[in-house]
Design an enzyme around this catalytic site. Structure first.
Site, PDB file in Angstrom:
ATOM      1  N   GLU A 141       0.823  -1.211   0.000  1.00  0.00           N
ATOM      2  CA  GLU A 141       0.000   0.000   0.000  1.00  0.00           C
ATOM      3  C   GLU A 141       0.857   1.262   0.000  1.00  0.00           C
ATOM      4  O   GLU A 141       1.809   1.383   0.751  1.00  0.00           O
ATOM      5  CB  GLU A 141      -0.929   0.014   1.222  1.00  0.00           C
ATOM      6  CG  GLU A 141      -1.935  -1.129   1.251  1.00  0.00           C
ATOM      7  CD  GLU A 141      -2.919  -1.116   0.096  1.00  0.00           C
ATOM      8  OE1 GLU A 141      -3.021  -0.088  -0.609  1.00  0.00           O
ATOM      9  OE2 GLU A 141      -3.589  -2.147  -0.109  1.00  0.00           O
ATOM     10  N   CYS A 190      -8.023  -1.722   7.930  1.00  0.00           N
ATOM     11  CA  CYS A 190      -6.620  -1.758   7.496  1.00  0.00           C
ATOM     12  C   CYS A 190      -6.132  -0.346   7.201  1.00  0.00           C
ATOM     13  O   CYS A 190      -5.043   0.049   7.612  1.00  0.00           O
ATOM     14  CB  CYS A 190      -6.456  -2.655   6.268  1.00  0.00           C
ATOM     15  SG  CYS A 190      -6.679  -4.393   6.677  1.00  0.00           S
ATOM     16  N   HIS A 247      -1.348  -5.535   2.100  1.00  0.00           N
ATOM     17  CA  HIS A 247      -2.579  -6.316   2.041  1.00  0.00           C
ATOM     18  C   HIS A 247      -2.262  -7.682   1.444  1.00  0.00           C
ATOM     19  O   HIS A 247      -1.657  -7.772   0.371  1.00  0.00           O
ATOM     20  CB  HIS A 247      -3.626  -5.608   1.159  1.00  0.00           C
ATOM     21  CG  HIS A 247      -4.685  -4.921   1.948  1.00  0.00           C
ATOM     22  ND1 HIS A 247      -5.020  -3.598   1.747  1.00  0.00           N
ATOM     23  CD2 HIS A 247      -5.513  -5.376   2.940  1.00  0.00           C
ATOM     24  CE1 HIS A 247      -6.006  -3.281   2.587  1.00  0.00           C
ATOM     25  NE2 HIS A 247      -6.311  -4.331   3.310  1.00  0.00           N
TER      26      HIS A 247
HETATM   27  N1  PCA Z   1      -8.595  -6.745   6.464  1.00  0.00           N
HETATM   28  C1  PCA Z   1      -9.534  -5.670   6.638  1.00  0.00           C
HETATM   29  C2  PCA Z   1      -9.510  -5.368   8.112  1.00  0.00           C
HETATM   30  C3  PCA Z   1      -8.868  -6.536   8.757  1.00  0.00           C
HETATM   31  C4  PCA Z   1      -8.238  -7.282   7.654  1.00  0.00           C
HETATM   32  O1  PCA Z   1      -7.484  -8.255   7.769  1.00  0.00           O
HETATM   33  C5  PCA Z   1      -9.258  -4.469   5.722  1.00  0.00           C
HETATM   34  O2  PCA Z   1      -8.769  -4.670   4.606  1.00  0.00           O
HETATM   35  O3  PCA Z   1      -9.535  -3.341   6.099  1.00  0.00           O
END
Ligand code: PCA
Length: 215
Positions: free
Chosen positions: A87, A150, A171
């Site tokens: 990200e 996240c 991610h």
């Molecule tokens: N993914 C979510 C929140 C917790 C996770 O593992 C997200 O992409 O916001």
């Protein structure tokens, strides 16, 4: 000072979160393997964050106070993505399409009132991508961490840790455990662990280079 790596507990009715599972596959030290840095190895400490929008800030500041991390890498699951995503940005926005694990849904809310609209990752993004490409790990740079937990954690991390601390968010896509339950593209957990390890090694080398330059 250690490297802090966090994952999230399962959410949205799932039983498993690769960002939690991957923590168990990480080495207890980075910098001692093939990319040994003159800066010396760093211990890795791991923690699991709650999918609780109201409580996550407190948990983060507890971890930061406890470990005073040299770098912080936060991980989460992006269910709909096929690739590991590094990200680039966190937005000062919470706009949830599903409730968090305490039932809270936020719409059109800021994370830090008065804070900048967006904050940029402080990880060496290009270097990390290159380290993945060298190992043939399918991954991409992403310009949106979403508007759920996240993104909230990435924004809180960037706004609360000192400016010189490398901080960022990766991610992770579904792994084999999730793909067995619901057919979807996935990346094996072992490959995800290798990617996270490389991101940590690369970040350590980056910190070491910066240290050498300022001496
Ligand atoms: N993914 C979510 C929140 C917790 C996770 O593992 C997200 O992409 O916001």
């Amino acid at each position: 000072m250690p490297f802090l790596v966090t994952g999230f507990e399962p959410f949205g009715g799932q039983h498993h979160n690769p960002s939690q599972a991957v923590l168990g596959l990480l080495p207890s030290q980075v910098g001692s393997l093939e990319t040994t840095s003159p800066y010396g190895p760093s211990e890795t400490v791991t923690a699991i964050l709650p999918v609780d929008s109201g409580g996550v800030a407190k948990e983060l500041s507890r971890l930061y106070r406890k470990y005073k991390p040299e770098a912080a890498l936060h991980l989460g699951l992006a269910e709909g993505r096929a690739l590991i995503s590094l990200e680039r940005l966190a937005l000062n926005l919470m706009d949830f399409s599903i409730p968090d694990n305490t039932g809270v849904v936020r719409e059109d809310q800021t994370i830090v009132p008065g804070g900048p609209l967006a904050l940029g990752s402080r990880l060496p993004l290009r270097r990390i991508l290159e380290s993945w490409q060298r190992e043939n790990i399918p991954a991409t740079l992403s310009n949106s961490a979403g508007t759920y937990l996240c993104n909230q954690v990435m924004y809180l991390a960037l706004s609360s840790l000192p400016q010189e601390v490398p901080v960022g968010f990766i991610h992770l896509p579904p792994d084999e455990t999730l793909a067995l339950k619901k057919t979807s593209p996935y990346t094996p957990l072992a490959v995800q662990a290798q990617a996270v390890r490389l991101a940590l090694e690369t970040t350590l080398n980056y910190v070491a280079d910066r240290f050498r330059r300022t001496r």
